[in-house]
Design an enzyme around this catalytic site. Sequence first.
Site, PDB file in Angstrom:
ATOM      1  N   LYS A  56       5.926   0.623 -11.725  1.00  0.00           N
ATOM      2  CA  LYS A  56       7.103   0.258 -12.525  1.00  0.00           C
ATOM      3  C   LYS A  56       8.066  -0.565 -11.684  1.00  0.00           C
ATOM      4  O   LYS A  56       8.096  -0.439 -10.451  1.00  0.00           O
ATOM      5  CB  LYS A  56       7.771   1.515 -13.080  1.00  0.00           C
ATOM      6  CG  LYS A  56       8.363   2.412 -12.052  1.00  0.00           C
ATOM      7  CD  LYS A  56       9.104   3.579 -12.673  1.00  0.00           C
ATOM      8  CE  LYS A  56       9.738   4.371 -11.520  1.00  0.00           C
ATOM      9  NZ  LYS A  56      10.543   5.467 -11.872  1.00  0.00           N
ATOM     10  N   LYS A  58      14.089  -0.556  -7.694  1.00  0.00           N
ATOM     11  CA  LYS A  58      15.261  -1.197  -7.099  1.00  0.00           C
ATOM     12  C   LYS A  58      15.059  -1.830  -5.735  1.00  0.00           C
ATOM     13  O   LYS A  58      15.800  -1.551  -4.815  1.00  0.00           O
ATOM     14  CB  LYS A  58      16.376  -0.158  -6.973  1.00  0.00           C
ATOM     15  CG  LYS A  58      16.917   0.277  -8.308  1.00  0.00           C
ATOM     16  CD  LYS A  58      18.087   1.220  -8.192  1.00  0.00           C
ATOM     17  CE  LYS A  58      18.512   1.636  -9.586  1.00  0.00           C
ATOM     18  NZ  LYS A  58      19.617   2.516  -9.677  1.00  0.00           N
ATOM     19  N   LYS A  97       8.396  10.476  -4.729  1.00  0.00           N
ATOM     20  CA  LYS A  97       9.440  10.214  -3.734  1.00  0.00           C
ATOM     21  C   LYS A  97       9.161  10.958  -2.441  1.00  0.00           C
ATOM     22  O   LYS A  97       9.428  10.436  -1.360  1.00  0.00           O
ATOM     23  CB  LYS A  97      10.822  10.621  -4.276  1.00  0.00           C
ATOM     24  CG  LYS A  97      11.377   9.665  -5.319  1.00  0.00           C
ATOM     25  CD  LYS A  97      12.862   9.921  -5.551  1.00  0.00           C
ATOM     26  CE  LYS A  97      13.421   8.973  -6.599  1.00  0.00           C
ATOM     27  NZ  LYS A  97      14.812   9.278  -6.950  1.00  0.00           N
TER      28      LYS A  97
HETATM   29  P1  AMP Z   1      17.514   4.966 -12.093  1.00  0.00           P
HETATM   30  O1  AMP Z   1      17.770   3.557 -11.707  1.00  0.00           O
HETATM   31  O2  AMP Z   1      16.251   5.525 -11.527  1.00  0.00           O
HETATM   32  O3  AMP Z   1      18.723   5.856 -11.931  1.00  0.00           O
HETATM   33  O4  AMP Z   1      17.234   4.910 -13.653  1.00  0.00           O
HETATM   34  C1  AMP Z   1      18.243   4.659 -14.613  1.00  0.00           C
HETATM   35  C2  AMP Z   1      17.612   4.534 -15.980  1.00  0.00           C
HETATM   36  O5  AMP Z   1      16.764   3.369 -16.029  1.00  0.00           O
HETATM   37  C3  AMP Z   1      16.719   5.716 -16.357  1.00  0.00           C
HETATM   38  O6  AMP Z   1      16.932   6.027 -17.729  1.00  0.00           O
HETATM   39  C4  AMP Z   1      15.317   5.209 -16.124  1.00  0.00           C
HETATM   40  O7  AMP Z   1      14.379   5.827 -16.982  1.00  0.00           O
HETATM   41  C5  AMP Z   1      15.449   3.727 -16.483  1.00  0.00           C
HETATM   42  N1  AMP Z   1      14.466   2.923 -15.744  1.00  0.00           N
HETATM   43  C6  AMP Z   1      14.340   2.802 -14.393  1.00  0.00           C
HETATM   44  N2  AMP Z   1      13.311   1.984 -14.055  1.00  0.00           N
HETATM   45  C7  AMP Z   1      12.763   1.567 -15.236  1.00  0.00           C
HETATM   46  C8  AMP Z   1      11.667   0.686 -15.572  1.00  0.00           C
HETATM   47  N3  AMP Z   1      10.952   0.064 -14.636  1.00  0.00           N
HETATM   48  N4  AMP Z   1      11.396   0.488 -16.881  1.00  0.00           N
HETATM   49  C9  AMP Z   1      12.147   1.091 -17.849  1.00  0.00           C
HETATM   50  N5  AMP Z   1      13.177   1.933 -17.600  1.00  0.00           N
HETATM   51  C10 AMP Z   1      13.497   2.169 -16.318  1.00  0.00           C
END
Ligand code: AMP
Length: 331
Positions: A195, A198, A114
């Site tokens: 990966k 968003k 980041k």
């Molecule tokens: P975040 O959107 O970064 O707050 O992530 C929320 C949850 O989604 C966390 O547990 C992340 O590990 C999971 N997560 C985010 N992106 C991915 C992805 N591409 N594949 C699997 N899990 C994800």
Amino acid sequence: MTGVARVFSGIQPSGGMHLGNLLGALRNWVAYQHEHDAVYCVVDLHALTTAPDPDELRDNTLAAAAMLLSVGIDPDRSTLFVQSSVSEHAELAWMMECTVGFGELRRMTQFKDKSDRSEFVSAGLFTYPALQASDILLYDTDLVPVGDDQRQHIELCRDIAERFNRRYGDTFTVPAHVIPTAGARVMDLQNPADKMSKSLESAGTVGVLEESESVTRKFKRAVTDSENEVRYDPGTKPGVSNLLGILASATGRTPESVADDYAQYGPLKADTADAVNELLSPIRERYAELSSDPGEIARVLATGADKARTVAAATLERARTNAGLIPRSPA
Ligand code: AMP
Ligand code: TRP
């Protein structure tokens, strides 16, 4: 709560949720609320690390809560709240910052990623894992269901808890992460080395609320490779393996067994799109219903924050006392 494990997890309110969030984390969140004491949090203080627009942050926080309810988080079976509504999170975070090492924070890959991508790097972005440890440790958490990208943060949280306990006596439960076997790392459909993340306009990301035609189109255009053999091999066939992982996760199978069913990429893409749409369509419907009732979401979050605060306040008090901070008011 004897015998029942406490589960805690959090998600940032940064725009719409995507298939990676759903398969990597949220589906486990829903499953856990039936047998465990589950606490789920929209982590708006974490979002502040990158200075979002205030109106957007407000909207995204409520939208994230509506999304969690839509995927099946049931406020009668779990506690759902917004991080900033429980001020104990920010207060314990300071004690966590004084427990974690500068070198430990510097090794966090999420920070490196980041900060490489940002012009302004806040101190909060650097100490982000200390706030995350505070979130988890305040609830005497046993299990933290997350996607694979959070593994390092949860391991650091364990180290922080153990160090605090050694310094000040037994204070915190040391948590373990739970990472799904399929779907833990959903990759970008256009660039399977990264990966899924968003940026919902991107052709590589599938939004949970996206129209089914658009979902189908994105899978049809997903990057594969120049061979024509369906085989699960993330190292040499990342695009095809990502599709197999998604289809396996959506249907409760293993990627290897799914691979046996396909000889060509076309049918694999079509079936993956159908399985994903089947998963998403009830979520889209519930989200549309809930969005017409913002009062209900506010009520759920207020009740959740009250429940969370009771637990968090007791843990914070224990940490304060053990660390030698005097009582707030004379006892
Ligand atoms: P975040 O959107 O970064 O707050 O992530 C929320 C949850 O989604 C966390 O547990 C992340 O590990 C999971 N997560 C985010 N992106 C991915 C992805 N591409 N594949 C699997 N899990 C994800
Ligand atoms: N850092 C997590 C993410 O980006 C979100 C998060 C904040 C979290 N606090 C948490 C996850 C506590 C699990 C437990 O996905």
